[in-house]
Design a protein around this motif. Structure first.
Motif, PDB file in Angstrom:
ATOM      1  N   ILE A  18       5.533  47.746 -24.532  1.00 37.53           N
ATOM      2  CA  ILE A  18       6.109  46.498 -24.015  1.00 37.53           C
ATOM      3  C   ILE A  18       4.991  45.461 -24.129  1.00 37.53           C
ATOM      4  N   MET A  19       5.126  44.600 -25.139  1.00 40.75           N
ATOM      5  CA  MET A  19       4.082  43.615 -25.435  1.00 40.75           C
ATOM      6  C   MET A  19       4.248  42.452 -24.467  1.00 40.75           C
ATOM      7  N   ASP A  20       3.545  42.492 -23.352  1.00 37.99           N
ATOM      8  CA  ASP A  20       3.781  41.472 -22.322  1.00 37.99           C
ATOM      9  C   ASP A  20       2.534  40.618 -22.082  1.00 37.99           C
ATOM     10  N   GLY A  21       2.772  39.395 -21.648  1.00 34.35           N
ATOM     11  CA  GLY A  21       1.682  38.536 -21.209  1.00 34.35           C
ATOM     12  C   GLY A  21       1.288  37.439 -22.184  1.00 34.35           C
ATOM     13  N   ASN A  22       2.064  37.241 -23.227  1.00 29.87           N
ATOM     14  CA  ASN A  22       1.742  36.180 -24.199  1.00 29.87           C
ATOM     15  C   ASN A  22       1.687  34.808 -23.522  1.00 29.87           C
ATOM     16  N   GLY A  23       2.673  34.542 -22.673  1.00 26.01           N
ATOM     17  CA  GLY A  23       2.768  33.241 -22.017  1.00 26.01           C
ATOM     18  C   GLY A  23       1.596  33.008 -21.075  1.00 26.01           C
ATOM     19  N   ARG A  24       1.303  33.993 -20.236  1.00 26.88           N
ATOM     20  CA  ARG A  24       0.195  33.862 -19.281  1.00 26.88           C
ATOM     21  C   ARG A  24      -1.141  33.707 -20.009  1.00 26.88           C
ATOM     22  N   TRP A  25      -1.269  34.459 -21.093  1.00 29.10           N
ATOM     23  CA  TRP A  25      -2.502  34.397 -21.894  1.00 29.10           C
ATOM     24  C   TRP A  25      -2.722  32.977 -22.426  1.00 29.10           C
ATOM     25  N   PRO A  60       0.331  25.991 -24.975  1.00 28.13           N
ATOM     26  CA  PRO A  60       1.759  26.290 -24.727  1.00 28.13           C
ATOM     27  C   PRO A  60       2.058  27.783 -24.905  1.00 28.13           C
ATOM     28  N   ARG A  61       3.090  28.253 -24.238  1.00 29.11           N
ATOM     29  CA  ARG A  61       3.477  29.671 -24.296  1.00 29.11           C
ATOM     30  C   ARG A  61       3.653  30.151 -25.745  1.00 29.11           C
ATOM     31  N   THR A  62       4.200  29.262 -26.573  1.00 22.85           N
ATOM     32  CA  THR A  62       4.482  29.662 -27.957  1.00 22.85           C
ATOM     33  C   THR A  62       3.203  30.029 -28.721  1.00 22.85           C
ATOM     34  N   GLY A 101       0.805  31.668 -27.444  1.00 23.03           N
ATOM     35  CA  GLY A 101       0.613  33.078 -27.061  1.00 23.03           C
ATOM     36  C   GLY A 101       1.460  34.006 -27.917  1.00 23.03           C
ATOM     37  N   HIS A 102       2.675  33.569 -28.228  1.00 25.94           N
ATOM     38  CA  HIS A 102       3.557  34.400 -29.065  1.00 25.94           C
ATOM     39  C   HIS A 102       3.004  34.511 -30.490  1.00 25.94           C
ATOM     40  N   THR A 103       2.491  33.385 -30.995  1.00 28.79           N
ATOM     41  CA  THR A 103       1.931  33.399 -32.356  1.00 28.79           C
ATOM     42  C   THR A 103       0.743  34.361 -32.418  1.00 28.79           C
ATOM     43  N   TYR A 133       8.526  46.220 -28.269  1.00 31.50           N
ATOM     44  CA  TYR A 133       9.579  45.416 -27.655  1.00 31.50           C
ATOM     45  C   TYR A 133       9.256  43.952 -27.952  1.00 31.50           C
ATOM     46  N   ALA A 134      10.007  43.355 -28.861  1.00 29.31           N
ATOM     47  CA  ALA A 134       9.701  41.997 -29.293  1.00 29.31           C
ATOM     48  C   ALA A 134      10.596  40.950 -28.619  1.00 29.31           C
ATOM     49  N   PHE A 135      11.849  41.336 -28.305  1.00 32.60           N
ATOM     50  CA  PHE A 135      12.775  40.371 -27.699  1.00 32.60           C
ATOM     51  C   PHE A 135      13.873  41.152 -26.979  1.00 32.60           C
ATOM     52  N   GLU A 189      17.638  40.086 -22.305  1.00 34.70           N
ATOM     53  CA  GLU A 189      17.466  39.121 -21.210  1.00 34.70           C
ATOM     54  C   GLU A 189      16.659  37.891 -21.650  1.00 34.70           C
ATOM     55  N   ASN A 190      15.911  38.020 -22.733  1.00 33.36           N
ATOM     56  CA  ASN A 190      15.037  36.911 -23.153  1.00 33.36           C
ATOM     57  C   ASN A 190      15.796  35.676 -23.650  1.00 33.36           C
ATOM     58  N   TRP A 191      17.115  35.802 -23.909  1.00 32.30           N
ATOM     59  CA  TRP A 191      17.918  34.634 -24.295  1.00 32.30           C
ATOM     60  C   TRP A 191      17.929  33.604 -23.189  1.00 32.30           C
ATOM     61  N   SER A 192      17.653  34.011 -21.955  1.00 34.23           N
ATOM     62  CA  SER A 192      17.712  33.058 -20.848  1.00 34.23           C
ATOM     63  C   SER A 192      16.447  32.197 -20.746  1.00 34.23           C
ATOM     64  N   ARG A 193      15.507  32.386 -21.621  1.00 32.83           N
ATOM     65  CA  ARG A 193      14.319  31.520 -21.623  1.00 32.83           C
ATOM     66  C   ARG A 193      14.671  30.139 -22.201  1.00 32.83           C
ATOM     67  N   ALA A 194      13.745  29.202 -22.090  1.00 33.46           N
ATOM     68  CA  ALA A 194      13.984  27.853 -22.607  1.00 33.46           C
ATOM     69  C   ALA A 194      14.350  27.931 -24.085  1.00 33.46           C
ATOM     70  N   GLU A 200      13.656  26.125 -26.502  1.00 36.97           N
ATOM     71  CA  GLU A 200      12.521  25.877 -27.390  1.00 36.97           C
ATOM     72  C   GLU A 200      11.714  27.160 -27.611  1.00 36.97           C
ATOM     73  N   GLU A 201      11.548  27.919 -26.535  1.00 31.45           N
ATOM     74  CA  GLU A 201      10.778  29.161 -26.649  1.00 31.45           C
ATOM     75  C   GLU A 201      11.546  30.202 -27.467  1.00 31.45           C
ATOM     76  N   VAL A 202      12.861  30.298 -27.215  1.00 34.85           N
ATOM     77  CA  VAL A 202      13.684  31.248 -27.989  1.00 34.85           C
ATOM     78  C   VAL A 202      13.621  30.873 -29.467  1.00 34.85           C
ATOM     79  N   ALA A 238      11.241  29.290 -31.040  1.00 32.04           N
ATOM     80  CA  ALA A 238       9.914  29.613 -31.582  1.00 32.04           C
ATOM     81  C   ALA A 238       9.803  31.112 -31.869  1.00 32.04           C
ATOM     82  N   LEU A 239      10.381  31.922 -30.991  1.00 32.37           N
ATOM     83  CA  LEU A 239      10.335  33.385 -31.213  1.00 32.37           C
ATOM     84  C   LEU A 239      11.137  33.771 -32.456  1.00 32.37           C
ATOM     85  N   MET A 240      12.316  33.138 -32.625  1.00 35.17           N
ATOM     86  CA  MET A 240      13.137  33.432 -33.809  1.00 35.17           C
ATOM     87  C   MET A 240      12.402  33.031 -35.094  1.00 35.17           C
TER      88      MET A 240
HETATM   89  C1  IPE Z   1       5.848  38.897 -23.998  1.00 35.87           C
HETATM   90  O1  IPE Z   1       5.143  37.881 -23.376  1.00 35.87           O
HETATM   91  C2  IPE Z   1       6.606  38.433 -25.215  1.00 35.87           C
HETATM   92  C3  IPE Z   1       8.073  38.343 -25.026  1.00 35.87           C
HETATM   93  C4  IPE Z   1       8.737  38.733 -23.981  1.00 35.87           C
HETATM   94  C5  IPE Z   1       8.840  37.799 -26.133  1.00 35.87           C
HETATM   95  P1  IPE Z   1       5.833  36.932 -22.297  1.00 35.87           P
HETATM   96  O2  IPE Z   1       6.433  35.781 -23.005  1.00 35.87           O
HETATM   97  O3  IPE Z   1       6.753  37.712 -21.438  1.00 35.87           O
HETATM   98  O4  IPE Z   1       4.574  36.441 -21.474  1.00 35.87           O
HETATM   99  P2  IPE Z   1       4.463  36.336 -19.891  1.00 35.87           P
HETATM  100  O5  IPE Z   1       4.856  37.646 -19.334  1.00 35.87           O
HETATM  101  O6  IPE Z   1       5.386  35.234 -19.467  1.00 35.87           O
HETATM  102  O7  IPE Z   1       3.026  36.015 -19.665  1.00 35.87           O
END
Ligand code: IPE
Ligand code: IPE
Ligand code: MG
Length: 235
Positions: A11-18, A25-27, A29-31, A55-57, A60-65, A67-69, A71-73
């Motif tokens: 579960i690749m988590d924490g891109n946004g916080r990083w 911007p959160r994006t 972190g995704h890049t 786990y890339a998406f 439940e992740n469709w409920s994000r902003a 713009e973020e969705v 960027a992920l696509m």
């Molecule tokens: C994981 O990082 C990537 C995806 C879920 C696409 P997050 O985007 O969940 O980053 P945090 O958890 O908000 O820091």
């Protein structure tokens, strides 16, 4: 290393916080996080791990902003375009699990293309979970299974847990031996609910964009020191 897991799920988590911690911007972190997939899969191959599922998406992740969705696509599009080169070089098979039907047509096409192109590669298999949810996967499986009971292809008495496994998105891939979640959160978040039944869990505070070969080695080493049990019986 003496005991190496055959299948590692992440579960690749924490891109946004990083990214936020760096005033970005959160994006961003995704890049950066997307780049780690190739590094970690290569390191996994070197350790002798046969399957990596990331786990890339989530469903439940469709409920994000929006713009973020978006960027992920865009990142998935880019990744699917470039990953064949990496796959060619590393004899890496690429698979995708999740419900593709909600994704844009061009992404669905790129997915089929990449899977076909890498179908004969066998050093390591990288499975991308995109628009994936464990409950959604089981719901889709149950629907198909019910259809087969209705049309007579399957009889109710013959349903075993193996039958259910066989209706999941990647039935030929063994269950994960080790599941890693980055960035401190200790939950499953709807990942591989059925498949994780006896998986060893490993949590690290390291955020995904900082997770690399050394971090993977540490997780695999911790796994090697665990006593795996099944029904209380040492494996
Ligand atoms: C994981 O990082 C990537 C995806 C879920 C696409 P997050 O985007 O969940 O980053 P945090 O958890 O908000 O820091
Ligand atoms: C799980 O991470 C999904 C992916 C890594 C793709 P989330 O960041 O979306 O999960 P929650 O909301 O913290 O449980
Ligand atoms: Mg998160």
């Amino acid at each position: 290393m003496d005991k190496v897991p055959e299948h590692v799920a992440i579960i690749m988590d924490g891109n946004g916080r990083w990214a936020k911690a760096r005033g970005m911007p959160r994006t961003y972190g995704h890049t950066e996080g997307a780049k780690r997939v190739a590094d970690v899969t290569r390191a996994a191959g070197e350790l002798g791990i046969k399957y990596v599922t990331v786990y890339a998406f989530s469903t439940e992740n469709w409920s994000r902003a929006e713009e973020e969705v978006g960027a992920l696509m865009k990142l998935f599009r880019g990744y699917l375009k470039t990953c064949t080169r990496d796959a060619d070089e590393n004899n890496m098979r690429i698979r995708i699990i999740g419900d593709r039907t909600r994704l844009d047509k061009d992404i669905q096409e790129a997915m089929s293309k990449v899977e076909a192109h890498t179908a004969s590669y066998n050093r390591v298999t990288l499975t991308l979970a995109i628009n994936y949810g464990g409950r959604d996967e089981l719901t889709r499986a149950v629907k198909r299974l019910a259809g087969d009971v209705r049309n007579g292809a399957l009889s109710e008495e013959d349903i075993t847990s193996e039958t259910i496994s066989s209706y999941l998105d990647a039935p030929d891939i063994p269950d994960p031996d080790l599941m890693i979640r980055t960035c401190g959160e200790q939950r499953i978040s709807n990942f591989l609910l059925w498949q994780l039944a006896y998986t060893e869990l490993y949590f690290t505070d390291v955020a995904w964009p900082d997770f690399g070969a050394e971090e993977l080695r540490r997780a695999v080493e911790a796994y090697g020191n665990r006593d795996r049990r099944f029904g209380g019986v040492k494996q």
